[in-house]
Design a protein around this motif. Structure first.
Motif, PDB file in Angstrom:
ATOM      1  N   ARG A 164       8.999 -55.429 -30.921  1.00 15.51           N
ATOM      2  CA  ARG A 164       7.888 -54.531 -31.239  1.00 15.51           C
ATOM      3  C   ARG A 164       7.192 -54.072 -29.958  1.00 15.51           C
ATOM      4  N   ILE A 165       6.996 -55.016 -29.030  1.00 17.71           N
ATOM      5  CA  ILE A 165       6.293 -54.694 -27.779  1.00 17.71           C
ATOM      6  C   ILE A 165       7.130 -53.754 -26.913  1.00 17.71           C
ATOM      7  N   GLU A 166       8.462 -53.862 -27.024  1.00 15.42           N
ATOM      8  CA  GLU A 166       9.329 -52.997 -26.216  1.00 15.42           C
ATOM      9  C   GLU A 166       9.040 -51.521 -26.435  1.00 15.42           C
ATOM     10  N   ASN A 167       8.535 -51.192 -27.622  1.00 16.56           N
ATOM     11  CA  ASN A 167       8.255 -49.791 -27.952  1.00 16.56           C
ATOM     12  C   ASN A 167       6.882 -49.327 -27.474  1.00 16.56           C
ATOM     13  N   LEU A 168       6.112 -50.250 -26.936  1.00 14.87           N
ATOM     14  CA  LEU A 168       4.798 -49.890 -26.403  1.00 14.87           C
ATOM     15  C   LEU A 168       4.918 -49.490 -24.937  1.00 14.87           C
ATOM     16  N   ASP A 169       3.877 -48.898 -24.413  1.00 16.13           N
ATOM     17  CA  ASP A 169       3.909 -48.418 -23.028  1.00 16.13           C
ATOM     18  C   ASP A 169       3.516 -49.528 -22.060  1.00 16.13           C
ATOM     19  N   LEU A 170       4.359 -50.568 -21.961  1.00 20.02           N
ATOM     20  CA  LEU A 170       4.130 -51.645 -21.001  1.00 20.02           C
ATOM     21  C   LEU A 170       5.145 -51.524 -19.882  1.00 20.02           C
ATOM     22  N   ASP A 171       4.677 -51.649 -18.663  1.00 18.94           N
ATOM     23  CA  ASP A 171       5.552 -51.580 -17.497  1.00 18.94           C
ATOM     24  C   ASP A 171       5.511 -52.896 -16.747  1.00 18.94           C
ATOM     25  N   ILE A 172       6.667 -53.334 -16.268  1.00 18.73           N
ATOM     26  CA  ILE A 172       6.764 -54.563 -15.486  1.00 18.73           C
ATOM     27  C   ILE A 172       7.108 -54.195 -14.047  1.00 18.73           C
ATOM     28  N   PHE A 173       6.325 -54.737 -13.118  1.00 18.29           N
ATOM     29  CA  PHE A 173       6.556 -54.481 -11.699  1.00 18.29           C
ATOM     30  C   PHE A 173       6.630 -55.796 -10.943  1.00 18.29           C
ATOM     31  N   GLU A 174       7.481 -55.829  -9.912  1.00 11.84           N
ATOM     32  CA  GLU A 174       7.393 -56.896  -8.929  1.00 11.84           C
ATOM     33  C   GLU A 174       6.475 -56.393  -7.826  1.00 11.84           C
ATOM     34  N   GLU A 175       5.406 -57.129  -7.581  1.00 14.44           N
ATOM     35  CA  GLU A 175       4.380 -56.674  -6.646  1.00 14.44           C
ATOM     36  C   GLU A 175       4.369 -57.514  -5.381  1.00 14.44           C
ATOM     37  N   GLU A 176       4.081 -56.877  -4.261  1.00 10.50           N
ATOM     38  CA  GLU A 176       3.874 -57.587  -3.008  1.00 10.50           C
ATOM     39  C   GLU A 176       2.406 -57.996  -2.858  1.00 10.50           C
ATOM     40  N   ASN A 177       1.545 -57.284  -3.546  1.00  7.59           N
ATOM     41  CA  ASN A 177       0.103 -57.513  -3.456  1.00  7.59           C
ATOM     42  C   ASN A 177      -0.339 -58.467  -4.577  1.00  7.59           C
TER      43      ASN A 177
END
Length: 315
Positions: A164-177
């Motif tokens: 269900r969550i896959e269809n939402l506008d969630l983005d995953i990032f690898e961050e340096e900060n």
């Protein structure tokens, strides 16, 4: 066969780190740069074990009063060696260590071995010989980990919400900060829910990241450019450990932390890692553990492994 025990000194920095790099049962946590970021909090008393002039084993440790601890500033510890030692040699090394501790007026030795799932081979000889010499198993903790070498066992309810969550506008990032996660999620949520601070300050985690850029990673989930969850990963040769995981109140509504965990579990399984360590679930209550946290981690596919703590009186 005689062994010589030597207390670690600054001139051993290169020898120690070279040994850790080649060892079969060490992780980057045993590198001196990691061990010494909090040297002001612990009196280091790490040991090197030589057979004639050849370094055979090391023991990350600290001194507190008349006791030696398998380093209290590390999640796990134990005797570190290049390759699997024959049990007979482990026994001899232990006896030399105990004799060395007696000669240096130690009264108690606390030993905290690295969990079993960090190895592809058995590593219990030290534990056995400690018990034979009068050590007691002072306590056990439940360490939860996903075995990535077998089919995943994430619960149906977790996967239902994940799809269900896959269809939402969630983005995953690898961050340096680390600022967004530490300042907006981790620190305020730990303070609000448990009235505690993270073990590592933001400055400390930034310093450790600069020393171990391939081992310490920050993954964050965003919605509409707002961070709502994050997981700080300690990556080792065979696996990964979620050192920190937290979500905002908005992230809780979206189950963003589960979404992040499941994505990372699949990511590291594809990378060929052997395990995903989600840490302990102990809590100072009647049952001795956090029931909700245990359930959450088991539903993410974790199994229970033991984290043992031994205590032996030096005689």
């Amino acid at each position: 066969m005689r062994y010589t025990i030597k207390k670690y000194a600054q001139e051993d920095y290169g020898v120690w780190n070279d040994f850790v790099a080649q060892s079969q049962n060490a992780t980057f946590l045993f590198h001196r740069d990691f061990m010494e970021y909090h040297k002001d909090r612990f009196e280091d008393f790490s040991l090197l074990v030589f057979e004639e002039d050849k370094l055979r084993a090391i023991l990350p440790a600290n001194k507190k009063g008349n006791s030696l601890y398998s380093h209290q500033g590390l999640t796990y510890g134990g005797l570190v060696f290049l390759s699997k030692l024959k049990a007979e040699k482990v026994e001899s090394i232990l006896d030399e260590i105990l004799y060395f501790l007696k000669e240096n007026q130690f009264e108690t030795f606390y030993y905290k071995p690295i969990p079993d799932f960090y190895f592809s081979e058995g590593n219990k000889a030290m534990d056995f010989f400690l018990m034979k010499r009068g050590a007691v198993l002072e306590r056990k903790e439940m360490n939860l980990a996903v075995n990535l070498t077998t089919p995943l066992k994430i619960s149906k309810s977790k996967m239902k919400h994940f799809r269900r969550i896959e269809n939402l506008d969630l983005d995953i990032f690898e961050e340096e900060n680390f600022d967004p996660f530490w300042e907006k999620i981790l620190e305020p949520r730990l303070l609000e829910k448990f009235n505690v601070k993270p073990v590592h300050s933001k400055e400390e985690i930034v310093f450790l990241k600069s020393k171990f850029p391939q081992n310490i990673r920050q993954y964050s989930a965003y919605r509409n450019d707002e961070i709502i969850a994050g997981i700080t990963i300690f990556e080792t040769k065979n696996g990964v450990k979620s050192q920190y995981g937290a979500t905002s109140k908005i992230g809780e509504e979206f189950r963003a932390l589960d979404f992040l965990f499941i994505n990372l579990i699949h990511k590291y399984k594809r990378k060929g890692k052997h395990f995903f360590d989600m840490g302990i679930v102990d809590e100072p209550n009647e049952s001795g553990y956090n029931i909700g946290l245990l359930k959450q981690k088991e539903e993410l596919g974790c199994s229970v492994y033991n984290q043992d703590f031994y205590k032996i009186e030096i005689k």
